[in-house]
Design a protein around this motif. Structure first.
Motif, PDB file in Angstrom:
ATOM      1  N   GLY A   1       4.746   5.417  -0.362  1.00 43.93           N
ATOM      2  CA  GLY A   1       5.725   6.311  -0.971  1.00 43.93           C
ATOM      3  C   GLY A   1       6.220   5.847  -2.325  1.00 43.93           C
ATOM      4  N   LEU A   2       5.872   4.610  -2.696  1.00 47.79           N
ATOM      5  CA  LEU A   2       6.278   4.099  -3.999  1.00 47.79           C
ATOM      6  C   LEU A   2       5.430   4.736  -5.097  1.00 47.79           C
ATOM      7  N   ARG A   3       6.070   5.056  -6.201  1.00 46.72           N
ATOM      8  CA  ARG A   3       5.392   5.781  -7.283  1.00 46.72           C
ATOM      9  C   ARG A   3       4.142   5.047  -7.766  1.00 46.72           C
ATOM     10  N   ARG A   4       4.211   3.738  -7.885  1.00 49.33           N
ATOM     11  CA  ARG A   4       3.080   2.967  -8.406  1.00 49.33           C
ATOM     12  C   ARG A   4       1.885   2.948  -7.461  1.00 49.33           C
ATOM     13  N   PHE A   5       2.121   3.245  -6.170  1.00 51.47           N
ATOM     14  CA  PHE A   5       1.055   3.104  -5.185  1.00 51.47           C
ATOM     15  C   PHE A   5       0.682   4.422  -4.501  1.00 51.47           C
ATOM     16  N   LYS A   6       1.136   5.516  -5.062  1.00 57.49           N
ATOM     17  CA  LYS A   6       0.771   6.821  -4.507  1.00 57.49           C
ATOM     18  C   LYS A   6      -0.741   7.011  -4.603  1.00 57.49           C
ATOM     19  N   GLY A   7      -1.322   7.593  -3.583  1.00 61.51           N
ATOM     20  CA  GLY A   7      -2.750   7.852  -3.592  1.00 61.51           C
ATOM     21  C   GLY A   7      -3.575   6.794  -2.882  1.00 61.51           C
ATOM     22  N   LEU A   8      -2.961   5.678  -2.503  1.00 60.11           N
ATOM     23  CA  LEU A   8      -3.710   4.659  -1.771  1.00 60.11           C
ATOM     24  C   LEU A   8      -3.957   5.124  -0.334  1.00 60.11           C
ATOM     25  N   ASN A   9      -5.141   4.831   0.169  1.00 59.69           N
ATOM     26  CA  ASN A   9      -5.393   5.158   1.577  1.00 59.69           C
ATOM     27  C   ASN A   9      -4.885   4.011   2.459  1.00 59.69           C
ATOM     28  N   ASP A  10      -4.979   4.198   3.770  1.00 60.17           N
ATOM     29  CA  ASP A  10      -4.426   3.219   4.708  1.00 60.17           C
ATOM     30  C   ASP A  10      -5.088   1.853   4.557  1.00 60.17           C
ATOM     31  N   LYS A  11      -6.397   1.837   4.344  1.00 55.97           N
ATOM     32  CA  LYS A  11      -7.109   0.565   4.215  1.00 55.97           C
ATOM     33  C   LYS A  11      -6.664  -0.186   2.963  1.00 55.97           C
ATOM     34  N   GLN A  12      -6.554   0.533   1.856  1.00 52.85           N
ATOM     35  CA  GLN A  12      -6.124  -0.097   0.606  1.00 52.85           C
ATOM     36  C   GLN A  12      -4.691  -0.624   0.728  1.00 52.85           C
ATOM     37  N   THR A  13      -3.844   0.167   1.372  1.00 53.93           N
ATOM     38  CA  THR A  13      -2.457  -0.250   1.562  1.00 53.93           C
ATOM     39  C   THR A  13      -2.374  -1.526   2.387  1.00 53.93           C
ATOM     40  N   ARG A  14      -3.153  -1.569   3.454  1.00 53.35           N
ATOM     41  CA  ARG A  14      -3.139  -2.746   4.314  1.00 53.35           C
ATOM     42  C   ARG A  14      -3.622  -3.994   3.563  1.00 53.35           C
ATOM     43  N   GLU A  15      -4.602  -3.816   2.690  1.00 55.06           N
ATOM     44  CA  GLU A  15      -5.102  -4.948   1.908  1.00 55.06           C
ATOM     45  C   GLU A  15      -3.996  -5.524   1.015  1.00 55.06           C
ATOM     46  N   PHE A  16      -3.209  -4.644   0.425  1.00 55.74           N
ATOM     47  CA  PHE A  16      -2.080  -5.105  -0.378  1.00 55.74           C
ATOM     48  C   PHE A  16      -1.093  -5.878   0.485  1.00 55.74           C
ATOM     49  N   LEU A  17      -0.718  -5.290   1.629  1.00 49.95           N
ATOM     50  CA  LEU A  17       0.355  -5.856   2.437  1.00 49.95           C
ATOM     51  C   LEU A  17      -0.066  -7.078   3.245  1.00 49.95           C
ATOM     52  N   GLU A  18      -1.359  -7.309   3.400  1.00 50.65           N
ATOM     53  CA  GLU A  18      -1.783  -8.550   4.028  1.00 50.65           C
ATOM     54  C   GLU A  18      -1.659  -9.731   3.063  1.00 50.65           C
ATOM     55  N   ASN A  19      -1.465  -9.419   1.782  1.00 49.02           N
ATOM     56  CA  ASN A  19      -1.115 -10.438   0.797  1.00 49.02           C
ATOM     57  C   ASN A  19       0.359 -10.792   1.034  1.00 49.02           C
ATOM     58  N   THR A  20       0.639 -12.057   1.329  1.00 45.81           N
ATOM     59  CA  THR A  20       1.998 -12.434   1.726  1.00 45.81           C
ATOM     60  C   THR A  20       3.039 -12.165   0.637  1.00 45.81           C
ATOM     61  N   SER A  21       2.632 -12.212  -0.635  1.00 46.97           N
ATOM     62  CA  SER A  21       3.594 -11.939  -1.713  1.00 46.97           C
ATOM     63  C   SER A  21       4.037 -10.477  -1.690  1.00 46.97           C
ATOM     64  N   TYR A  22       3.092  -9.574  -1.464  1.00 46.76           N
ATOM     65  CA  TYR A  22       3.452  -8.153  -1.376  1.00 46.76           C
ATOM     66  C   TYR A  22       4.254  -7.877  -0.106  1.00 46.76           C
ATOM     67  N   PHE A  23       3.862  -8.505   1.004  1.00 44.92           N
ATOM     68  CA  PHE A  23       4.583  -8.288   2.256  1.00 44.92           C
ATOM     69  C   PHE A  23       6.029  -8.790   2.126  1.00 44.92           C
ATOM     70  N   ALA A  24       6.209  -9.971   1.544  1.00 41.29           N
ATOM     71  CA  ALA A  24       7.554 -10.518   1.359  1.00 41.29           C
ATOM     72  C   ALA A  24       8.389  -9.622   0.447  1.00 41.29           C
ATOM     73  N   THR A  25       7.769  -9.076  -0.594  1.00 38.10           N
ATOM     74  CA  THR A  25       8.500  -8.199  -1.509  1.00 38.10           C
ATOM     75  C   THR A  25       8.923  -6.911  -0.816  1.00 38.10           C
ATOM     76  N   MET A  26       8.088  -6.399   0.082  1.00 36.66           N
ATOM     77  CA  MET A  26       8.493  -5.230   0.861  1.00 36.66           C
ATOM     78  C   MET A  26       9.625  -5.587   1.827  1.00 36.66           C
ATOM     79  N   MET A  27       9.620  -6.786   2.348  1.00 31.73           N
ATOM     80  CA  MET A  27      10.750  -7.239   3.167  1.00 31.73           C
ATOM     81  C   MET A  27      12.033  -7.211   2.345  1.00 31.73           C
ATOM     82  N   LEU A  28      11.947  -7.692   1.117  1.00 36.39           N
ATOM     83  CA  LEU A  28      13.114  -7.701   0.241  1.00 36.39           C
ATOM     84  C   LEU A  28      13.564  -6.286  -0.091  1.00 36.39           C
TER      85      LEU A  28
END
Length: 347
Positions: free
Chosen positions: A86-113
């Motif tokens: 739902g974030l403007r910068r990441f609109k259009g990503l499919n589920d697989k691409q999204t998961r690849e981002f969020l399995e990166n601990t830096s992105y996951f931690a930032t989403m926690m924040l």
């Protein structure tokens, strides 16, 4: 008493959750243990659970009071994926691409924040600065009225005559190579705001240059510092912030009252500065590293300024002590200043 010890005492009454994306790093585990043992909140280590446990065992460090999250197996993955798409910068990503981002601990931690699943982040122990900063700058918005996110390094020495009881707040030492006058003014205001938040003292902000204002120079960099000083003063008045700003000042005139007097520079900042704003990243980075290596100053940060959430990007050469101190600072940043410094105490 050091700034870190002062803030630690206050944090015991207002504990916070600090996420560490490089959770398996031995220095991170040591810092997290100290954070938990001192009752400052809950450290959250992100990474491979088995590796974190093995490294902790090798160090003979207990993990009680410390939370461990493996992003790929986290219950929060589905919820974060929806919000991430739902974030403007990441609109259009499919589920697989999204998961690849969020399995990166830096992105996951930032989403926690971003979703208040943690209160602050300390990252960068094992990755480049750009890798640590990119998720923060892409996901966390800047503060209202601020266009520029930058970084602050706190230098501390056992000399109460320096800064605020030995602590100096220095910006920008890690993000913007050649800031414009407008960016410099933002850097000055956000650094002053954070210094006030952490110390409850009036920031005395020196806009640094190779020439002091009594000297005549038409150099472009000095003109930029002059313009930034004027803009920063306007913003301080607009935001009704308690701060004194002066520039352009040489660093000796900013810190040493005798030098300021000899150069005929008066005012409330000269000789008494506790916030130093460097004209560019070259000067800020070089000066801060010289202070650490030659003068033996302790350093904490980089603390990211201008963002709406507390975060820090540490050096890959940081010690466990540096990391612990940085965690204390961003955790204290997450506490409302009125709780850190109650009104009755301030009077």
């Amino acid at each position: 008493m050091s700034l870190i010890n002062k803030l630690s005492i206050r944090l015991q009454n207002h504990p916070k959750r600090v996420a560490f994306p490089e959770g398996a790093d031995p220095r991170i585990i040591q810092a997290a243990r100290q954070f938990a043992t001192r009752g400052l909140g809950v450290p959250i280590l992100l990474g491979d659970r088995s590796r974190i446990k093995i490294n902790a065992a090798r160090l003979d460090i207990r993990l009680d009071g410390i939370r461990i999250i493996e992003p790929a197996r986290s219950d929060e993955m589905e919820q974060f994926s929806t919000k991430f798409q739902g974030l403007r910068r990441f609109k259009g990503l499919n589920d697989k691409q999204t998961r690849e981002f969020l399995e990166n601990t830096s992105y996951f931690a930032t989403m926690m924040l971003a979703t208040a699943a943690c209160d602050a982040i300390v990252s960068g122990a094992t990755v480049s600065a750009s890798s640590a900063l990119r998720p923060l700058f892409r996901i966390i918005p800047t503060q209202e009225g601020v266009q520029t996110a930058s970084s602050m390094l706190i230098l501390e020495k056992e000399d109460s005559r320096l800064g605020v009881d030995g602590a100096l707040f220095c910006s920008d030492c890690g993000v913007i190579p050649e800031p414009t006058a407008e960016q410099l003014s933002d850097i000055a205001v956000t650094t002053a705001g954070l210094a006030h938040h952490l110390t409850n003292q009036t920031p005395k902000v020196a806009m640094l240059s190779f020439s002091s204002k009594k000297d005549k120079s038409s150099n472009a960099s000095i003109s930029r510092v002059k313009a930034a000083t004027s803009m920063a003063r306007d913003k301080i008045r607009e935001f009704d912030m308690p701060a004194d700003i002066d520039g352009e000042l040489q660093v000796d005139a900013a810190l040493d009252s005798f030098v300021a007097e000899q150069k005929g520079i008066g005012g409330s900042v000269a000789g008494k500065a506790n916030v130093l704003i460097f004209p560019d990243l070259n000067s800020g980075n070089i000066a801060s590293k010289l202070a650490q290596l030659v003068a033996g100053c302790r350093s904490y940060g980089q603390i990211i300024t201008g963002l709406s959430k507390p975060a820090a990007e540490i050096s890959r050469g940081a010690s466990a002590h540096d990391i612990f101190g940085t965690a204390v600072i961003v955790a204290a940043q997450a506490v409302d200043r009125s709780y850190l410094f109650p009104v009755m105490e301030s009077k």
